[in-house]
Design a protein around this motif. Sequence first.
Motif, PDB file in Angstrom:
ATOM      1  N   GLN A  96       0.832  -1.210   0.000  1.00 16.10           N
ATOM      2  CA  GLN A  96       0.000   0.000   0.000  1.00 16.10           C
ATOM      3  C   GLN A  96       0.864   1.255   0.000  1.00 16.10           C
ATOM      4  N   ASN A 129      -6.523   2.609   4.133  1.00 14.67           N
ATOM      5  CA  ASN A 129      -6.177   1.340   4.773  1.00 14.67           C
ATOM      6  C   ASN A 129      -4.739   1.338   5.278  1.00 14.67           C
ATOM      7  N   ASP A 132      -4.632   2.777   8.720  1.00 18.43           N
ATOM      8  CA  ASP A 132      -4.982   1.770   9.729  1.00 18.43           C
ATOM      9  C   ASP A 132      -3.775   0.911  10.075  1.00 18.43           C
ATOM     10  N   VAL A 145      -6.842  -3.496   9.751  1.00 19.22           N
ATOM     11  CA  VAL A 145      -7.753  -2.579   9.067  1.00 19.22           C
ATOM     12  C   VAL A 145      -9.146  -2.711   9.669  1.00 19.22           C
ATOM     13  N   ASP A 147     -12.868  -2.856   9.311  1.00 14.73           N
ATOM     14  CA  ASP A 147     -13.905  -3.161   8.324  1.00 14.73           C
ATOM     15  C   ASP A 147     -15.249  -3.146   9.028  1.00 14.73           C
ATOM     16  N   ASP A 161     -12.054   0.229   0.823  1.00 15.32           N
ATOM     17  CA  ASP A 161     -12.159  -0.911  -0.089  1.00 15.32           C
ATOM     18  C   ASP A 161     -13.127  -0.602  -1.235  1.00 15.32           C
TER      19      ASP A 161
END
Length: 182
Positions: A96, A129, A132, A145, A147, A161
């Motif tokens: 990422q 993300n 996180d 992360v 969710d 996402d």
Amino acid sequence: MAKETMSAASVGPSVGPGAGASATAGEQRRYVGTIVGVMLAVAALDQAVKQLVLAWVNPGEPIHIIGDWFRLLLVFNPGAAFSMGSDATWVFTTIQLVFVVGSLIAAPRITSPWEAAGLALVAGGALGNLTDRLIREPSFWFGHVVDYISVGSFAVFNLADAAITVGVGLFIVALFFGDGRE
């Protein structure tokens, strides 16, 4: 006149020394700003929503919005999509980070507004993300992360996402249905 300049800039170099160079540079700067702005906005909105969910939803206790089909369900994901690779959190963090930096490097080369939007959404989701993974438990670079969106029996995901998914779709459509540039 502006439309003619944009079309000439997007097709390729103009004839003559320096012709169209300032329009191309101006157009690229505009997309760089758009990409960075959308990327930061997506990441900030993603983090703000995650903070609200963390404050209002207890982990593992669903809040039904539309029956059992659409609900909020707070989970902490150490892996990638569908919690795959939960033992490789550091790999996803690295990917990422590389993608976000690579997007910023690639931004000046983007000449299509649809490619710019797609890249910005994907980079913004990746940045959300990534944040996180850098600031959440269990530790820096290995964070899980947040969710919280649960639809049917599909995996639990988040706004970042969703931005990544929509961005990839936009980018692919732009590549296939672009204006014929190389």
